[in-house]
Enzyme design. Structure first.
Site, mmCIF file in Angstrom:
data_model
loop_
_atom_site.group_PDB
_atom_site.id
_atom_site.type_symbol
_atom_site.label_atom_id
_atom_site.label_comp_id
_atom_site.label_asym_id
_atom_site.label_seq_id
_atom_site.Cartn_x
_atom_site.Cartn_y
_atom_site.Cartn_z
ATOM 1 N N ASP A 276 0.838 -1.201 0.000
ATOM 2 C CA ASP A 276 0.000 0.000 0.000
ATOM 3 C C ASP A 276 0.879 1.261 0.000
ATOM 4 O O ASP A 276 1.674 1.462 0.918
ATOM 5 C CB ASP A 276 -0.872 -0.076 1.268
ATOM 6 C CG ASP A 276 -2.014 0.913 1.257
ATOM 7 O OD1 ASP A 276 -2.040 1.801 0.386
ATOM 8 O OD2 ASP A 276 -2.882 0.797 2.142
ATOM 9 N N ASP A 336 -10.624 4.112 -1.172
ATOM 10 C CA ASP A 336 -11.213 3.087 -0.297
ATOM 11 C C ASP A 336 -12.731 3.004 -0.399
ATOM 12 O O ASP A 336 -13.420 4.019 -0.422
ATOM 13 C CB ASP A 336 -10.857 3.377 1.163
ATOM 14 C CG ASP A 336 -9.380 3.174 1.429
ATOM 15 O OD1 ASP A 336 -8.611 2.999 0.467
ATOM 16 O OD2 ASP A 336 -9.004 3.189 2.617
HETATM 17 C C1 GLA Z 1 -5.450 2.271 2.838
HETATM 18 C C2 GLA Z 1 -5.966 1.150 1.955
HETATM 19 C C3 GLA Z 1 -7.002 0.348 2.726
HETATM 20 C C4 GLA Z 1 -6.378 -0.197 4.001
HETATM 21 C C5 GLA Z 1 -5.793 0.939 4.830
HETATM 22 C C6 GLA Z 1 -4.982 0.424 6.007
HETATM 23 O O1 GLA Z 1 -6.432 3.214 3.120
HETATM 24 O O2 GLA Z 1 -6.504 1.647 0.767
HETATM 25 O O3 GLA Z 1 -7.501 -0.704 1.933
HETATM 26 O O4 GLA Z 1 -5.375 -1.115 3.651
HETATM 27 O O5 GLA Z 1 -4.930 1.757 4.055
HETATM 28 O O6 GLA Z 1 -4.371 1.426 6.743
#
Ligand code: GLA
Length: 513
Positions: A276, A336
């Site tokens: 990520d 998200d």
């Molecule tokens: C980001 C990702 C999410 C999750 C969070 C965890 O926002 O897009 O899917 O993994 O980080 O902190």
């Protein structure tokens, strides 16, 4: 030689000398100037700090703010120890992020207040204490490698299926919950219909040991034992990291330790990595993303262990055009998801242009499922599952598998819908028609045996009759059709088919060749 001095801790002479110099430096500083840290505790033993590195000149304040995954330069800083305001700014891709703190110095503590979101009415308050200069400084960038195509790892021939901890548990995921999910998946019929990966998302990380090895925090006492347990259930274990120094939740990322972390993951028995962008946004431009993702792609391959590689950088820089080249088996295409109709449909119905980039081994990922998390109706969750199947999207359940309603279970384990998602042709579906107001959409997906999945989505607020003319969706000489949710046979003799589709609902058919 060890001494009990400077606060009573057992320290060597060298550390003692450094500590005493640091303490002397601290006491020499006055006013706001200095390095300040706020301790962020999740009760899991991981050290997470936000740093405020301030230099006061009269009533102006300069410096930087490093908080969770973000690093801001102070753009405006005014006031004195009695009352001050600092505004931090950073570039995140092409957009500017800002943060504002108000504060005052009380004794030798900095009392700070901020709003997490500009719209928040409540202030979030914290207390910063002085720490030695240099602590929490941003690390150097890693050297960007020359670009090359990372060899395909042979995995994810169909979109990955499993479970991920984030949507339901966020920072509360722990060893017991993960074992519970593995038990549930193995015994409730999910494993039997293809769910396989149990993926731990952010907040498992501890600090690095003296050799720089990443450790897990106290929520995960023994990652290798956990992997063994998940494997004993006939399932696979996934984990999460970031190419930045910090993950999105502010935990330790893999920055500068990419090869070492890939080896650690392989030693633990990890089968899937979600990587990520998070803290990397402070150090690299979007154009540098492919090179950065390539580093981990190479590192995973070099371990010799089959590890699915999941890219998460929110669809920036048209990742679908280069995700496969850096070794990615899937890549997030958007920000998200939330457990809300607006969020799910904004993401799901915006994927039409990306169909051409999905293929066996390499998938568009419109984010994890929210089915069963409680804020949508069953019709809406059926839309979610049907749309993700049409999109050949990964099916990563995001609910608590230990406590599902029968309808959530039925939605997640519908074999006909899963067969569409997992179809071996691996061709992502697309929109063939939308009503003028955009409330009704027909999408189709071509399947390996010559059949076609046809989905009638009603995004409107009232039930609506929807009609599909077989000829309009390329089904001239079609055969039998089945409604994949009711399992009823559908009459295909007439040139068109009409169904009453509930508000926010779907009718999905599998039409044989
Ligand atoms: C980001 C990702 C999410 C999750 C969070 C965890 O926002 O897009 O899917 O993994 O980080 O902190």
């Amino acid at each position: 030689m060890m001494r009990r001095l400077c606060g009573g801790a057992r320290v060597s002479i060298a550390v003692l000398a450094m500590t005493c110099i640091a303490v002397a430096q601290l006491s020499a500083q006055s006013g706001l100037t200095g390095n300040w840290a706020v301790e962020n505790s999740n009760g899991d033993g991981a050290i997470r700090r936000s740093y405020f590195t301030l230099a006061q000149q009269g009533d102006s304040i300069h410096g930087s703010i490093r908080a969770t995954q973000f690093f801001y330069r102070i753009k405006e800083g005014t006031g004195t120890a009695d009352k001050f305001t600092i505004v931090g700014s950073m570039m995140d891709g092409t957009s500017e992020r800002k943060v504002t703190y108000e504060g005052r110095l009380v004794g030798d503590s900095l009392l700070l207040a901020t709003r997490r979101r500009a719209t928040d009415t409540m202030l979030t308050r914290s207390v910063a204490r002085r720490v030695p200069d240099g602590e929490g400084a941003m690390p150097a960038r890693v050297a960007l490698p020359a670009r090359h195509t990372v060899k395909y790892n042979g995995l994810a021939k169909a979109p990955p299926m499993g479970w991920n901890s984030w949507n339901k548990f966020a920072g509360r995921v722990d060893d017991a919950a993960v074992r519970g999910m593995a038990d549930a998946m193995a015994s409730n019929g999910m494993r039997a219909v293809g769910y396989e990966y149990i993926n731990i998302d952010d907040t498992w990380e501890g600090n690095r040991d003296a050799q720089g090895n990443i450790t897990s925090n106290s929520k995960f006492p023994d990652m290798k034992a956990l992997a063994d347990y998940v494997h004993s259930k006939g399932l696979k274990l996934g984990i999460y990291s970031s190419p930045g120094p910090n993950t999105c939740a502010g935990y330790e990322g893999s920055h500068g330790h990419e090869v070492q972390d890939a080896k650690t993951f392989a030693t633990w028995g990890i089968d899937y990595l979600k990587y990520d962008w998070c803290g990397a946004r402070n150090m690299y431009t979007d154009e540098e993303m492919p090179a950065i993702y390539q580093i981990m792609g190479d590192a995973l391959l070099a371990t010799g262990r089959p590890i699915v590689y999941s890219l998460c950088q929110y669809g920036r820089l048209d990742v679908w055009k280069w995700g496969a080249d850096v070794g990615g088996n899937l890549w997030r295409t958007t920000g998200d998801i939330r457990d809300a109709w607006d969020s799910m449909t904004r993401i799901g119905f915006s994927q039409n242009e990306l169909s051409q980039y999905a293929k066996p081994g390499h998938w568009n990922d419109p984010d994890m499922l929210e089915i069963g998390n409680g804020a949508m109706t069953d019709d809406e969750y059926r839309t979610h599952m049907s749309l993700w199947a049409i999109l050949a999207a990964p099916l990563l359940a995001g609910n608590d598998l230990r406590a599902m309603t029968p309808s959530t279970h039925a939605i997640l384990t519908n074999r006909m819908v899963i067969a569409i998602d997992q179809d071996p042709l691996g061709k992502q579906g697309s929109r063939v028609r939308a009503s003028a107001a955009g409330d009704q959409e027909i999408w189709t997906r071509q399947l390996a045996d010559g059949a076609t999945a046809v989905a009638l989505f009603n995004r409107g607020t009232a039930a609506a009759p929807m009609k599909v003319r077989w000829a309009d969706v390329g089904l001239g000489n079609h055969g039998a059709a089945t409604d994949v949710w009711t399992l009823r046979r559908v009459d295909t003799a007439a040139p068109e088919y009409e169904a009453l589709v509930p508000s926010h609902g779907v009718v999905m058919l599998r039409v044989a060749r």
